[in-house]
Design a protein around this motif. Structure first.
Motif, PDB file in Angstrom:
ATOM      1  N   ASP A  65      14.551   9.253  -2.827  1.00 38.12           N
ATOM      2  CA  ASP A  65      15.083   9.834  -4.055  1.00 38.12           C
ATOM      3  C   ASP A  65      13.951  10.120  -5.037  1.00 38.12           C
ATOM      4  N   ALA A  66      14.189  11.064  -5.937  1.00 38.40           N
ATOM      5  CA  ALA A  66      13.215  11.345  -6.990  1.00 38.40           C
ATOM      6  C   ALA A  66      12.960  10.071  -7.793  1.00 38.40           C
ATOM      7  N   GLY A  67      11.712   9.808  -8.103  1.00 40.59           N
ATOM      8  CA  GLY A  67      11.368   8.633  -8.895  1.00 40.59           C
ATOM      9  C   GLY A  67      11.164   7.364  -8.082  1.00 40.59           C
ATOM     10  N   THR A  68      11.142   7.472  -6.747  1.00 39.26           N
ATOM     11  CA  THR A  68      10.923   6.290  -5.915  1.00 39.26           C
ATOM     12  C   THR A  68       9.460   6.197  -5.491  1.00 39.26           C
ATOM     13  N   LYS A  69       8.988   4.950  -5.403  1.00 36.59           N
ATOM     14  CA  LYS A  69       7.664   4.668  -4.856  1.00 36.59           C
ATOM     15  C   LYS A  69       7.844   3.829  -3.602  1.00 36.59           C
ATOM     16  N   ARG A  70       7.191   4.207  -2.515  1.00 33.77           N
ATOM     17  CA  ARG A  70       7.285   3.501  -1.243  1.00 33.77           C
ATOM     18  C   ARG A  70       5.955   2.827  -0.938  1.00 33.77           C
ATOM     19  N   GLY A  75      13.736  -0.477  13.390  1.00 42.77           N
ATOM     20  CA  GLY A  75      13.646   0.085  12.046  1.00 42.77           C
ATOM     21  C   GLY A  75      14.938  -0.044  11.263  1.00 42.77           C
ATOM     22  N   LYS A  76      15.975  -0.601  11.870  1.00 42.94           N
ATOM     23  CA  LYS A  76      17.258  -0.742  11.185  1.00 42.94           C
ATOM     24  C   LYS A  76      17.202  -1.895  10.181  1.00 42.94           C
ATOM     25  N   PRO A  77      17.720  -1.692   8.971  1.00 44.83           N
ATOM     26  CA  PRO A  77      17.683  -2.760   7.969  1.00 44.83           C
ATOM     27  C   PRO A  77      18.528  -3.970   8.391  1.00 44.83           C
ATOM     28  N   HIS A 124       5.764  -5.593   9.298  1.00 46.54           N
ATOM     29  CA  HIS A 124       5.734  -4.745   8.112  1.00 46.54           C
ATOM     30  C   HIS A 124       7.127  -4.638   7.488  1.00 46.54           C
ATOM     31  N   ALA A 125       7.143  -4.574   6.172  1.00 42.08           N
ATOM     32  CA  ALA A 125       8.383  -4.362   5.427  1.00 42.08           C
ATOM     33  C   ALA A 125       8.160  -3.212   4.461  1.00 42.08           C
ATOM     34  N   LEU A 126       9.251  -2.627   3.994  1.00 42.41           N
ATOM     35  CA  LEU A 126       9.189  -1.440   3.137  1.00 42.41           C
ATOM     36  C   LEU A 126       9.604  -1.806   1.718  1.00 42.41           C
ATOM     37  N   LEU A 128       0.840  -1.192   0.000  1.00 38.75           N
ATOM     38  CA  LEU A 128       0.000   0.000   0.000  1.00 38.75           C
ATOM     39  C   LEU A 128       0.875   1.241   0.000  1.00 38.75           C
ATOM     40  N   GLN A 129       0.639   2.126  -0.970  1.00 31.76           N
ATOM     41  CA  GLN A 129       1.356   3.398  -1.007  1.00 31.76           C
ATOM     42  C   GLN A 129       0.555   4.420  -0.205  1.00 31.76           C
ATOM     43  N   ASP A 130       0.931   4.602   1.036  1.00 29.53           N
ATOM     44  CA  ASP A 130       0.219   5.555   1.872  1.00 29.53           C
ATOM     45  C   ASP A 130       1.185   6.154   2.887  1.00 29.53           C
ATOM     46  N   LYS A 131       0.631   6.906   3.825  1.00 31.21           N
ATOM     47  CA  LYS A 131       1.457   7.585   4.818  1.00 31.21           C
ATOM     48  C   LYS A 131       2.201   6.594   5.709  1.00 31.21           C
ATOM     49  N   GLN A 132       1.638   5.406   5.901  1.00 31.58           N
ATOM     50  CA  GLN A 132       2.303   4.404   6.733  1.00 31.58           C
ATOM     51  C   GLN A 132       3.619   3.946   6.095  1.00 31.58           C
ATOM     52  N   ALA A 133       3.625   3.857   4.764  1.00 25.63           N
ATOM     53  CA  ALA A 133       4.852   3.474   4.064  1.00 25.63           C
ATOM     54  C   ALA A 133       5.926   4.543   4.268  1.00 25.63           C
ATOM     55  N   ASP A 134       5.543   5.805   4.122  1.00 25.33           N
ATOM     56  CA  ASP A 134       6.499   6.888   4.338  1.00 25.33           C
ATOM     57  C   ASP A 134       6.979   6.907   5.785  1.00 25.33           C
ATOM     58  N   ALA A 135       6.056   6.624   6.724  1.00 23.86           N
ATOM     59  CA  ALA A 135       6.434   6.615   8.142  1.00 23.86           C
ATOM     60  C   ALA A 135       7.459   5.517   8.423  1.00 23.86           C
ATOM     61  N   LEU A 136       7.290   4.354   7.782  1.00 25.62           N
ATOM     62  CA  LEU A 136       8.254   3.271   7.984  1.00 25.62           C
ATOM     63  C   LEU A 136       9.599   3.634   7.363  1.00 25.62           C
TER      64      LEU A 136
END
Length: 241
Positions: A149-154, A189-191, A164-166, A44-52
């Motif tokens: 980065d420009a052109g990225t979708k989260r 949150g560390k990879p 959850h994963a990003l 899902l592309q939403d605020k939760q993705a950006d928050a993660l």
């Protein structure tokens, strides 16, 4: 007649050798494909993705990376880089070649063999190769910091275990736009690793570790090693300013 028989025998020997050499390879690839190949997950592309994504950056203290103006490193003992992030230039070294890349003004790119500047059409090929080396090898160094980065979708992906994963998809830029990476994170949150869906890998969903971190002179956290199946990707001689 004997000559024809001899030719047939030679042909059988060659065919047998080809089968002997290639069949195990095909079988091994088939085993790996069915064991590891995964479909690209839906997210899902939403605020939760950006928050993660922000949580991952915060876990890496990304402001220290952003304040780092210079990074030097060696990738797999083959390619050496002196990257001036602030000036957007990089010197790329391999074998006896050196290429000066200028990301602001590509007309200033230059290629050298030893100390001699290359003025022939070979220079363009070497500049292209150095650019590809930089795009690939720097990604293995700083990929977590490129999630906005420009052109990225989260996208936010829910795993089978409920965590959850990003998922990051690069729609433009680099040498292989369209690639996707699923970041697996610890509780902070560390990879810890990512899975890859890329144009250059024949198997989708292969996983590589992001667990061997070092804190550099500027405080930026960078990886020193990645493990992908039985392969190891070493990153050495890291220096920052």
């Amino acid at each position: 007649m004997a000559k024809k028989t001899s030719i047939k025998k030679i042909g059988k020997i060659i065919a047998g050798a080809i089968i002997f050499l290639t069949l195990p390879t095909f079988l091994f690839f088939g085993f790996l494909y069915f064991k590891y190949n995964e479909e690209l997950p839906l997210g899902l592309q939403d605020k939760q993705a950006d928050a993660l994504a922000y949580k991952m950056l915060d876990a890496l203290d990304h402001k220290k990376y952003e304040a780092t103006d210079y990074i030097e490193w060696t990738f797999k003992k083959r390619h050496h880089f002196k990257w001036n992030k602030e000036e957007r230039t990089c010197q790329v070294y391999w074998k006896n070649y050196k290429v000066d890349l200028n990301f602001n003004d590509p007309s200033k790119n230059e290629a050298y063999l030893g100390e001699t500047k290359i003025e022939t059409s070979e220079a363009e090929e070497l500049i292209k190769k150095a650019t590809d080396y930089f795009n690939n090898d720097s990604f293995w160094l700083v990929a977590p910091y490129k999630v906005f980065d420009a052109g990225t979708k989260r996208s936010l992906v829910t795993l089978d275990n409920g965590k959850h994963a990003l998922l990051i998809t690069y729609t433009s830029g680099g040498s292989t736009p369209g690639d996707s990476y699923l970041w697996l994170l610890d509780d902070s949150g560390k990879p810890t690793s990512f899975k890859m869906w890329t144009s250059i890998l024949p198997i989708d969903g292969l996983e590589a570790t992001w667990s061997d971190w070092t804190t550099t002179e500027t405080g930026a956290m960078l990886p020193t090693f990645h493990k992908m199946m039985v392969l190891g990707l070493e990153i050495e001689d890291i220096k920052t300013k």
